[in-house]
Design an enzyme around this catalytic site. Structure first.
Site, PDB file in Angstrom:
ATOM      1  N   ASP A 163       0.690  -1.151  -0.114  1.00 41.75           N
ATOM      2  CA  ASP A 163       0.038  -0.087   0.007  1.00 41.75           C
ATOM      3  C   ASP A 163       0.872   1.168   0.120  1.00 41.75           C
ATOM      4  O   ASP A 163       0.492   2.374  -0.721  1.00 41.75           O
ATOM      5  CB  ASP A 163      -0.672  -0.139   1.293  1.00 41.75           C
ATOM      6  N   GLU A 412       1.501 -10.027   5.925  1.00 43.41           N
ATOM      7  CA  GLU A 412       0.400 -10.405   4.767  1.00 43.41           C
ATOM      8  C   GLU A 412       0.656 -11.108   3.708  1.00 43.41           C
ATOM      9  O   GLU A 412       0.113 -10.508   2.483  1.00 43.41           O
ATOM     10  CB  GLU A 412      -0.483  -9.067   4.590  1.00 43.41           C
ATOM     11  N   ASN A 464      -3.884  -9.354  11.301  1.00 44.54           N
ATOM     12  CA  ASN A 464      -4.346  -7.786  10.603  1.00 44.54           C
ATOM     13  C   ASN A 464      -5.656  -8.034  10.344  1.00 44.54           C
ATOM     14  O   ASN A 464      -6.136  -8.899   9.631  1.00 44.54           O
ATOM     15  CB  ASN A 464      -3.726  -7.604   9.349  1.00 44.54           C
ATOM     16  N   TYR A 466      -9.830  -6.283   9.745  1.00 43.87           N
ATOM     17  CA  TYR A 466     -10.491  -5.054   9.461  1.00 43.87           C
ATOM     18  C   TYR A 466     -11.959  -5.226   9.450  1.00 43.87           C
ATOM     19  O   TYR A 466     -12.789  -4.809   8.432  1.00 43.87           O
ATOM     20  CB  TYR A 466      -9.888  -4.609   7.978  1.00 43.87           C
ATOM     21  N   GLU A 502      -3.117  -5.155  13.131  1.00 47.01           N
ATOM     22  CA  GLU A 502      -3.706  -3.889  12.433  1.00 47.01           C
ATOM     23  C   GLU A 502      -5.133  -4.053  12.797  1.00 47.01           C
ATOM     24  O   GLU A 502      -5.741  -5.121  12.551  1.00 47.01           O
ATOM     25  CB  GLU A 502      -3.348  -4.122  10.995  1.00 47.01           C
ATOM     26  N   TRP A 547      -3.746   0.376  13.247  1.00 46.61           N
ATOM     27  CA  TRP A 547      -3.237   0.838  11.855  1.00 46.61           C
ATOM     28  C   TRP A 547      -3.915   2.045  11.395  1.00 46.61           C
ATOM     29  O   TRP A 547      -5.154   2.051  11.356  1.00 46.61           O
ATOM     30  CB  TRP A 547      -3.688  -0.042  10.732  1.00 46.61           C
TER      31      TRP A 547
HETATM   32  C1  GCB Z   1      -3.100  -3.956   5.231  1.00 50.75           C
HETATM   33  C2  GCB Z   1      -1.547  -3.632   5.029  1.00 50.75           C
HETATM   34  C3  GCB Z   1      -1.180  -2.145   5.336  1.00 50.75           C
HETATM   35  C4  GCB Z   1      -2.417  -1.278   4.664  1.00 50.75           C
HETATM   36  C5  GCB Z   1      -3.584  -1.472   5.290  1.00 50.75           C
HETATM   37  C6  GCB Z   1      -4.712  -0.866   4.746  1.00 50.75           C
HETATM   38  O1  GCB Z   1      -3.740  -4.950   5.805  1.00 50.75           O
HETATM   39  O2  GCB Z   1      -0.811  -4.607   5.872  1.00 50.75           O
HETATM   40  O3  GCB Z   1       0.172  -1.928   4.588  1.00 50.75           O
HETATM   41  O4  GCB Z   1      -2.063  -0.006   4.475  1.00 50.75           O
HETATM   42  O5  GCB Z   1      -4.088  -2.778   5.161  1.00 50.75           O
HETATM   43  O6  GCB Z   1      -5.063   0.222   5.119  1.00 50.75           O
HETATM   44  O7  GCB Z   1      -5.313  -1.399   3.933  1.00 50.75           O
END
Ligand code: GCB
Length: 596
Positions: A163, A412, A464, A466, A502, A547
């Site tokens: 990213d 990842e 990580n 989300y 994250e 994150w």
């Molecule tokens: C992730 C990555 C990180 C990204 C983040 C995102 O899982 O490890 O490098 O910046 O998601 O914000 O999507």
């Protein structure tokens, strides 16, 4: 490789400042021998800094290939008979050093130091022409990987599956230093304690033949232990431990002597502390430790990844203000100044290699062609050799930092296929062979507990996640259900500690919504609260790292609005509401896991 210091037997000159700079648009400078004379250029550049954002010309920003740095350096008059080195703290992603047109060193790997012995090219008192060529190219063999593609208009473009923006150049310091012919080349310390007595095992390596003596001093400079011989164990009565949030640093001075002459002297800071994984607990000094903090980036306006001590001090002040006790060097090793500062300030570090983007499932997100992640055309044997080199260099550089409590092999990666085990297992083994700290990797959401094959290799599993952002977007109730279900699966299958390395939600600073809509500061805070209530239910979760610490630059993409906006702080380090939410939780924790 030892960080250069000025000591009674060594001199050190910092070469930061304004250098001549030339962009090699046709990538012709190597063949044309540009290093043999003065660069034909009107551009200047600041070292250290990434070159990309310094100039207004977008062709420079997006250039793919070599850029050239040059300056003259006066070798001090008194250096006759000394060995003379040029040390480059980082050249992203590969660098070639020339002195007076002669190639003296080359190195691949953008976040690690390398050096050249230039003694035969540098006469004391004379001036040398120092040229450093730096390439920002990432290929299927580099760490991190990438691919250069030629667009329909004929222009080359660098693609990659991570990213953050591919900032490049000389982003850290360059040094000239001298050492005596016989000198200390490496020092390794390993610490332990029993009751109130600490122990410091040391090993000193030399370039030639001499006797070794060591002295351990406390913070006041008083000698607390001495030893003779190139290796041994020092006993430290009434030891003051290095503790998270309460650092204490001894200094181990290693002396090489011939008879009564001290021919070289070098010292390292030593924090006496232990790190162990027992069951699903992460123990520092035999006490369960709960990580709070962030995945970070070396990222600032104008300087890109250029190291800057003012930003360093400010970032750590913000870490303390928000109650963070730790961070991860996502997604590459950080400048050594950062690691030294973490040692001094008692901030705990998960130290990561640059192995990010070994996952072709991200090709669709980043708009590229999809290949198999592992294979002859992508991550192959040469890539693996570079990964092993990255692990070796990371541990060699950072092994003595008390702040470092764990090595992270990769972020990842695609880990649900057997090729991933073949690719990464040797890296886990190498880390364990080189050092006793726990070894981890960072698992991505698409490789859950019933799919990931790399998890059994890890001492600690880092996730990580989300939920509520990339999955169940704007639906925190279902996000919570699904997250709890997933963590139940992980914690039933593996009896190790877990760190959530994250979790985060993109947030536009100043964006507000009475309905807590995504991208608002309200949603980010609510998202964090939901995540925290999940973590608190699982004893095996021993840490939370949001994150990200701050908004940061990314490659352009429809997922990003002028960069990644998941920071708790803006890119210019002002708090979003989330920073206050985190502060309210973390400042109460005192390194302990909150009770459900
Ligand atoms: C992730 C990555 C990180 C990204 C983040 C995102 O899982 O490890 O490098 O910046 O998601 O914000 O999507």
């Amino acid at each position: 490789m030892l960080k250069p210091h000025a000591t009674a037997t060594r001199d050190l000159i910092n070469l930061d400042g304004i250098w001549d700079f030339k962009v090699d648009f046709a990538n012709e400078g190597m063949a044309a021998g540009w290093a043999k004379g003065q660069l034909d250029t009107k551009l200047d550049i600041a070292v250290p800094s990434s070159f990309n954002d310094l100039f207004t010309d977008v062709a420079i920003r997006e250039h793919v290939g070599w850029v050239w740095y040059q300056r003259k350096v006066r070798v001090p008059r008194g250096w006759n008979g000394e060995q003379i080195f040029v040390r480059v703290d980082a050249a992203t992603h590969s660098g070639v050093v020339f002195v007076n047109g002669n190639k003296v060193a080359e190195h691949v790997g953008g976040y690690m130091p390398f050096q050249a012995d230039i003694t035969s090219h540098a006469t004391a008192g004379s001036e040398i022409l120092l040229t450093i060529a730096v390439s920002n190219v990432l290929t299927n063999e580099t760490v991190p990987p990438g691919r250069v593609v030629t667009r329909d208009n004929g222009v080359q473009q660098q693609t990659y599956l991570h990213d953050f923006y591919n900032y490049a150049g000389l982003a850290r310091s360059v040094w000239l230093y001298s050492v005596p012919a016989v000198h200390v080349t490496d020092v390794t310390v390993v610490t332990d304690f029993d009751g109130t007595t600490g122990s410091v095992s040391y090993q000193v390596e030399l370039s030639g033949s001499a006797d070794v003596a060591v002295v351990l001093k406390d913070e006041s400079g008083a000698v607390v232990a001495t030893g003779n011989g190139a290796s041994g164990t020092l006993s430290v009565p009434n030891v003051k431990l290095w503790q998270p949030g309460n650092a204490y640093l001894y200094q181990l001075v290693a002396q090489a002597h011939q008879g009564s002459d001290v021919v070289d002297e070098y010292s390292v800071n030593v924090g006496v502390r232990t790190v162990r994984v027992v069951g699903n607990q992460f123990l520092i000094n035999n006490e369960p430790f709960y990580f709070t903090g962030f995945g970070m980036h070396e990222d600032h306006v104008v300087k890109g990844k250029g190291h800057d001590n003012a930003f360093l001090v400010n970032d750590f002040e913000l870490l303390k203000w928000v109650g963070a006790n730790s961070f991860r060097t996502s997604h590459y090793p950080y400048a050594e100044e950062v690691m030294d500062y973490a040692d001094r300030h008692g901030i705990v570090v998960i130290d990561e290699t640059a192995a990010v983007g070994f996952n072709q499932n991200f090709a669709s997100m980043f708009g590229g062609e999809k290949f198999p992640t592992y294979g002859p055309e992508t991550a192959n044997e040469k890539t693996q050799a570079n990964l092993l080199q990255a692990v070796r260099e990371l541990i060699t550089r950072d092994k003595n930092h008390p702040s470092v409590v764990m090595w992270s092999i990769t972020n990842e990666a695609e880990t649900g296929i057997p090729e991933a085990v073949d690719f990464f297992k040797p890296a886990f083994e190498l880390a364990r062979q080189l050092d006793s700290r726990p070894v981890t990797y960072i698992n991505v959401m698409t490789e859950p507990f019933n799919k990931c094959l790399v998890a059994p290799l890890a001492d600690v599993i880092c996730l990580n996640r989300y939920w509520g952002w990339y999955e169940d977007h704007s639906d925190l109730a279902n996000a919570q259900l699904h997250f709890e279900g997933e963590l139940t699966g992980w914690t039933e299958k593996y009896s190790v500690p877990f760190v959530i390395t994250e979790y985060g939600a993109d947030t536009l600073a100043g964006g507000h919504s009475i309905h807590n809509l995504p991208w608002s500061e309200e949603y980010q805070s609510q998202y964090l609260d939901m995540n925290h209530s999940v973590f608190d239910k699982f004893p095996a979760i021993v840490g939370e790292q949001v994150w990200n610490f701050a908004d940061f630059q990314t490659k352009p993409g429809i997922f990003r609005v002028l960069g990644n906006k998941k920071g708790a702080f803006t890119r210019d380090r002002q708090p979003k509401a989330a920073a206050h939410t985190l502060r309210a939780r973390w400042t109460k924790l005192n390194n302990r896991k909150p009770q459900a």
